[in-house]
Design an enzyme around this catalytic site. Structure first.
Site, short mmCIF file in Angstrom:
data_model
loop_
_atom_site.label_atom_id
_atom_site.label_comp_id
_atom_site.label_asym_id
_atom_site.label_seq_id
_atom_site.Cartn_x
_atom_site.Cartn_y
_atom_site.Cartn_z
N HIS A 156 41.23 22.33 53.32
CA HIS A 156 40.16 23.32 53.20
C HIS A 156 38.79 22.69 53.41
O HIS A 156 37.77 23.37 53.38
CB HIS A 156 40.25 23.97 51.81
CG HIS A 156 39.35 25.14 51.61
ND1 HIS A 156 38.25 25.11 50.78
CD2 HIS A 156 39.38 26.39 52.15
CE1 HIS A 156 37.65 26.28 50.80
NE2 HIS A 156 38.30 27.08 51.62
N ARG A 178 44.90 31.92 55.28
CA ARG A 178 45.45 33.28 55.17
C ARG A 178 44.69 34.28 56.03
O ARG A 178 43.47 34.35 55.99
CB ARG A 178 45.45 33.72 53.71
CG ARG A 178 46.14 35.05 53.48
CD ARG A 178 46.34 35.32 52.02
NE ARG A 178 47.27 34.37 51.41
CZ ARG A 178 47.64 34.41 50.14
NH1 ARG A 178 47.14 35.33 49.35
NH2 ARG A 178 48.49 33.54 49.66
N ARG A 213 29.91 33.46 41.56
CA ARG A 213 29.95 34.80 42.13
C ARG A 213 31.16 35.61 41.65
O ARG A 213 31.06 36.80 41.40
CB ARG A 213 29.99 34.71 43.66
CG ARG A 213 29.86 36.06 44.36
CD ARG A 213 30.25 35.99 45.82
NE ARG A 213 31.67 35.99 46.03
CZ ARG A 213 32.33 35.12 46.75
NH1 ARG A 213 31.70 34.13 47.32
NH2 ARG A 213 33.64 35.19 46.90
N ARG A 233 38.76 28.10 59.40
CA ARG A 233 38.59 29.42 60.01
C ARG A 233 37.58 29.32 61.15
O ARG A 233 36.56 28.65 61.02
CB ARG A 233 38.11 30.45 58.99
CG ARG A 233 39.06 30.69 57.82
CD ARG A 233 38.60 31.88 56.98
NE ARG A 233 39.27 31.92 55.68
CZ ARG A 233 40.47 32.44 55.49
NH1 ARG A 233 41.13 32.95 56.52
NH2 ARG A 233 41.01 32.45 54.29
N HIS A 286 28.38 31.81 49.06
CA HIS A 286 29.57 31.02 49.38
C HIS A 286 29.35 29.52 49.23
O HIS A 286 30.32 28.75 49.22
CB HIS A 286 30.01 31.35 50.82
CG HIS A 286 31.37 30.88 51.18
ND1 HIS A 286 31.60 29.79 51.99
CD2 HIS A 286 32.61 31.35 50.84
CE1 HIS A 286 32.90 29.62 52.15
NE2 HIS A 286 33.53 30.55 51.46
#
Length: 573
Positions: A301, A271, A430, A241, A458
């Site tokens: 990823h 996505r 999380r 991303r 994250h």
């Protein structure tokens, strides 16, 4: 102002039921003419401001959909409005590009463009309706859209709250202090000296960036330097991303234009970022970069950047491996870690990794990195088993794992076995957690907490052992089967003792958090932690620390003094 841009429709033989776009507000109506019942629909116009501010004192406004809802009776003069409501449809986004058939002339990017267009017409999976009087509207739409009762949601609040962000422009600075988070600008990392080459500083010792408390500008500066450096041979990077305005792309293009080999493994199946990635892949190709589009059946990823350089002494590497995306926007909102190292061993593994990706080899072997789908899951299990063996022989042991989600059954089973052997296990998760802690004979030595605060947690950290002997990895991967077996992921070891200690201190702070943290109980429910005199909010702690430790910009004279001092006293450990 509003009426001329509205397009009301009454559904009938001549007016078939229209396509309702994904996540676009509509006004739905049940209309009656004599004894005949019809359905009407009005789409919210795109080119009209959503908030209509009223004159007078204060900040009073009416939402566009509420105005249309109130006056919509006048748009259907020949009908009696029996029901009316604001509604919103969510369509499935679940398209697997590899399930679709290629046309013989398609390359993968062209194929993905077609796939994105298909998404707009996918099956509705949720219907949201605002208000109370909508029994017949709900019944009509559930039949037309084939949506079950459990997928219909009633709301008393506006269905789309994105407009709230614009309200901050209408609020005074004084009011903002009371109602908003204080502005925070990520600082330059404390380990980097402003004005001194980032490349040279990484060659001296490993560096660690902690987002959002540190700025991504340091990594971008590394790319900028490498794009111009005569010693740079190549830059290879995996991208999942990117921000809408990405300086990273600028310097990758600049490197290619300067004659460097630039290889970009761009994942077009990220996505909701497919279109953005397609656009950037075209820009990169036009600049002369080589672009690959991931691996068949496996999303890439991982977050890896390898810069290969050559001087009179030979080939050397600078490798960056992170837990989060190369997204300059989300790096200010997500907590992530980014290792930058000149380690020859890690650099060599990264070189092998990119070679394997270019040759579609998912089963490559690595000496230092843990890479999915080949070695990540087995590598984590091996280290869990090692802590279990320590417990069985009464040696100090422990496991700490921080991730977004835990669903991998093999990992869960191994954690349970380690718990039964007496290994203290702390899981900071999380989101989704498929293990229940504190169950006698199963997970009694496992503690699960979740931190939810101003920034999205994250980072993925996997630590095995205690004290100086702790083995630490940072990774792009959660412990989910999709990550460990069906994606390309990378976990990097932290070898530098100084960085190890820094991460261990971060772990300790997060364990102490009793403001944002919640504890998962054996019954599957979460509870808050007890307040203390020394309450700890881990994110605020790191934020304040970053502000205190942010280096001051040095003058040219001070930088010269630092370089002379380094020559005289040698490298500082």
């Amino acid at each position: 102002m509003i009426l001329p841009v509205l397009s009301p429709i009454v559904i009938g033989k001549q007016h078939p039921f229209p396509h309702i776009p994904n996540k676009v507000l509509q006004i739905g109506l049940i209309l009656k003419k004599k004894e005949k019942i019809s359905f009407g629909i009005i789409g919210l116009p795109k080119d009209v401001e959503r908030m209509i501010f009223l004159s007078g004192e204060g900040r009073r406004y009416v939402l566009l959909e509420d105005i249309i809802l109130y006056f919509c009776d006048e748009l259907f003069e020949n009908y009696t409005v029996e029901e009316k409501a604001v509604l919103c449809i969510t369509r499935s986004a679940d398209i697997n590009p590899d399930d679709e058939i290629y046309e013989s002339t398609d390359d993968y990017r062209t194929h993905m463009k077609k796939i994105i267009k298909m998404r707009a017409r996918l099956k509705p999976v949720r219907l949201e309706i605002e208000g109370n009087r909508h029994k017949e509207i709900k019944k009509y739409l559930s039949e037309r859209l084939n949506i079950s009762e459990q997928d219909i949601f009633k709301s008393q609040a506006p269905l789309d709250l994105k407009y709230v962000y614009k309200l901050t422009d209408k609020v005074s600075k004084e009011e903002r202090k009371n109602g908003c988070y204080r502005p925070f600008v990520p600082a330059l990392n404390r380990d980097f000296i402003p004005g001194v080459s980032v490349t040279k500083q990484i060659l001296e010792e490993d560096k660690l960036l902690s987002f959002p408390f540190d700025s991504m500008d340091t990594f971008i500066e590394l790319l900028k330097e490498s794009a111009k450096d005569k010693e740079t041979l190549s830059i290879k990077i995996t991208i999942y991303r990117l921000a809408r305005q990405a300086r990273i792309v600028k310097y990758l293009c600049e490197a290619a234009e300067n004659g460097k080999e630039v290889l970009v493994l761009m994942e077009l199946r990220a996505r909701f970022d497919e279109e953005n990635n397609i656009n950037y892949s075209e820009i990169l190709e036009e600049a002369g970069c080589k672009v690959m589009y991931g691996m068949e059946d496996y999303k890439v990823h991982s977050k890896v950047c390898l810069i290969t350089k050559k001087n009179s002494r030979g080939i050397y590497y600078i490798t960056q491996i992170g837990t989060g995306n190369y997204n300059e926007s989300t790096s200010k909102l997500y907590t992530d870690l980014s290792l930058m190292t000149a380690s020859e061993e890690i650099g060599h593994d990264a070189s092998v990794f990119f070679h394997n990706m270019a040759t579609f080899n998912l089963q490559g072997t690595y000496k230092h990195l843990l890479v999915a789908p080949s070695s990540l899951q087995d590598g984590i299990i091996k280290r869990i088993e090692r802590e279990k063996m320590k417990a069985e022989s009464f040696q100090p042991c422990g496991i700490f794992m921080k991730m977004n989600s835990l669903t991998d059954r093999k990992i869960i089973d191994e954690l349970s076995k380690a718990s039964n052997a007496g290994v203290p296990i702390f899981l900071l998760i999380r989101g989704i957690c498929c293990i229940r802690p504190g169950i006698p004979g199963k997970t009694e030595n496992i503690r699960v907490e979740s931190i939810v605060g101003r920034f999205l947690e994250h980072s993925r950290i996997y630590a095995f052992g205690v004290g100086d002997d702790t083995e630490i990895y940072i990774s792009s991967a959660d412990m989910m089967t999709r990550n460990t077996r069906r994606r390309v992921e990378v976990a990097a070891p932290i070898y530098d003792p100084r960085l190890k200690q820094r991460i261990l201190k971060m772990i300790n702070v997060m364990k102490q958090d009793n403001i944002q943290a919640q504890v998962l109980l054996a019954n599957g429910e979460y509870t808050t932690k007890k307040k203390r005199e020394d309450n700890m909010n881990s994110q605020i702690h790191f934020l304040n620390k970053a502000k205190r430790l942010a280096p001051k910009e040095k003058t040219q004279k001070q930088n010269l003094f630092y370089q002379v001092k380094g020559i005289f006293f040698g490298k500082k450990n």
